[in-house]
Write a protein that holds these residues in place. Structure first.
Motif, short mmCIF file in Angstrom:
data_model
loop_
_atom_site.label_atom_id
_atom_site.label_comp_id
_atom_site.label_asym_id
_atom_site.label_seq_id
_atom_site.Cartn_x
_atom_site.Cartn_y
_atom_site.Cartn_z
N HIS A 1 171.47 103.48 -17.00
CA HIS A 1 172.73 103.03 -16.37
C HIS A 1 173.38 101.94 -17.21
N GLY A 2 172.57 100.98 -17.67
CA GLY A 2 173.12 99.88 -18.45
C GLY A 2 173.77 100.33 -19.73
N ARG A 3 173.15 101.30 -20.37
CA ARG A 3 173.71 101.81 -21.64
C ARG A 3 175.05 102.50 -21.39
N LEU A 4 175.12 103.32 -20.34
CA LEU A 4 176.37 104.03 -20.04
C LEU A 4 177.45 103.07 -19.55
N ALA A 5 177.04 102.10 -18.73
CA ALA A 5 178.04 101.14 -18.23
C ALA A 5 178.63 100.32 -19.38
N ALA A 6 177.80 100.04 -20.40
CA ALA A 6 178.30 99.29 -21.55
C ALA A 6 179.23 100.13 -22.40
N ALA A 7 178.93 101.44 -22.49
CA ALA A 7 179.71 102.31 -23.38
C ALA A 7 180.99 102.83 -22.73
N GLN A 8 181.06 102.84 -21.39
CA GLN A 8 182.18 103.50 -20.72
C GLN A 8 183.53 102.84 -21.02
N ARG A 9 183.51 101.56 -21.38
CA ARG A 9 184.77 100.86 -21.68
C ARG A 9 185.03 100.74 -23.18
N ARG B 1 187.55 105.17 -27.25
CA ARG B 1 187.03 106.53 -27.36
C ARG B 1 186.32 106.78 -28.70
N GLN B 2 186.91 106.26 -29.78
CA GLN B 2 186.33 106.50 -31.11
C GLN B 2 185.00 105.77 -31.29
N GLN B 3 184.75 104.76 -30.44
CA GLN B 3 183.54 103.96 -30.61
C GLN B 3 182.47 104.26 -29.55
N PHE B 4 182.70 105.31 -28.73
CA PHE B 4 181.77 105.61 -27.64
C PHE B 4 180.37 105.90 -28.17
N SER B 5 180.29 106.79 -29.16
CA SER B 5 178.97 107.16 -29.70
C SER B 5 178.30 105.98 -30.37
N ARG B 6 179.10 105.20 -31.11
CA ARG B 6 178.53 104.05 -31.81
C ARG B 6 178.01 103.02 -30.80
N THR B 7 178.73 102.83 -29.71
CA THR B 7 178.30 101.88 -28.69
C THR B 7 177.01 102.35 -28.02
#
Length: 203
Positions: A179-187, A190-196
């Motif tokens: 959950h923490g990983r997805l919550a951090a990446a959701q914002r 778009r171009q940085q989603f995978s990198r985050t």
DNA sequence: TGCCAGGCCCTCTTTAGGGCCTT
């Protein structure tokens, strides 16, 4: 194994700041890709439900007249959620009501929210829109009943969450997607989603 | 009297505007 709490409100309107209040809440606990517990209750908002919202949800003034007060239900819901991280579809909406009602009860709301709508925009950008009903249909997820009732929407959001976790893990070669990983990446842009996601995995 | 959400995202943008999404 991480357990998350997926919640959904039905309300009298869009904004607690303008006096709108919840009429129904549902919370489902999800662990290891399946629903392991449920909480649901109508509540009495002590203000009229607009006719257009009754048409949408099917929840009438008569139905909530005999329901417990909002404060009683919110205390029970907060106890049920406990310290589990929260998930909702368009979480900004549910988070506003969650925070507003618990604030009046002096109940702390430390659990962070993850948003299946923001994540779906990242993971399924090819879809025409990212309404909950569209995602359920497009991904062939279970539809346990009439939409716009709290438990049905919470269960659909729970199935969407499990699918997002699986698809993100498969696409990025991750064994576990917290959950923490997805919550951090959701914002993330778009171009940085995978990198985050990768940065969170390395952390 | 008339209006009233709000955060995110995209683009005809960034000193802004409007669509999306929840009820």
């Amino acid at each position: 194994m991480e357990t998350v709490a997926v919640l959904d409100f039905e309300t009298t309107g869009m904004s607690p700041r303008l006096g709108d209040r919840p009429t129904e809440i549902a919370v489902v606990l999800v662990c290891d890709g399946r629903i392991v517990d449920r909480y649901q209750s109508l509540m009495n908002p002590r203000r009229p439900i607009p006719a257009e919202i009754t048409r949408l949800t099917g929840i009438t003034n008569a139905m909530v007249a005999g329901a417990p007060p909002v404060a009683t239900v919110m205390r029970e819901a907060a106890r049920f959620v406990g310290d589990h991280p929260l998930v909702a579809h368009n979480a900004a909406f549910d988070q506003r009501f969650w925070a507003a009602e618990l604030e009046t009860l002096a109940v702390e709301v430390p659990a962070p929210f993850a948003c299946t709508m923001l994540l779906a925009r990242r993971v399924y950008p090819q879809l025409s829109d990212h309404r909950l009903s569209t995602l359920v249909r497009a991904l062939a997820l279970p539809r346990p009943g009439r939409a716009h009732r709290a438990m049905v929407d919470a269960e659909m959001t729970a199935h969407l969450w499990c699918r997002l976790v699986a698809d993100v893990g498969a696409a990025h070669g991750l064994d576990t997607v917290s959950h923490g990983r997805l919550a951090a990446a959701q914002r993330a842009p778009r171009q940085q989603f995978s990198r985050t996601l990768g940065a969170c995995a390395a952390a």
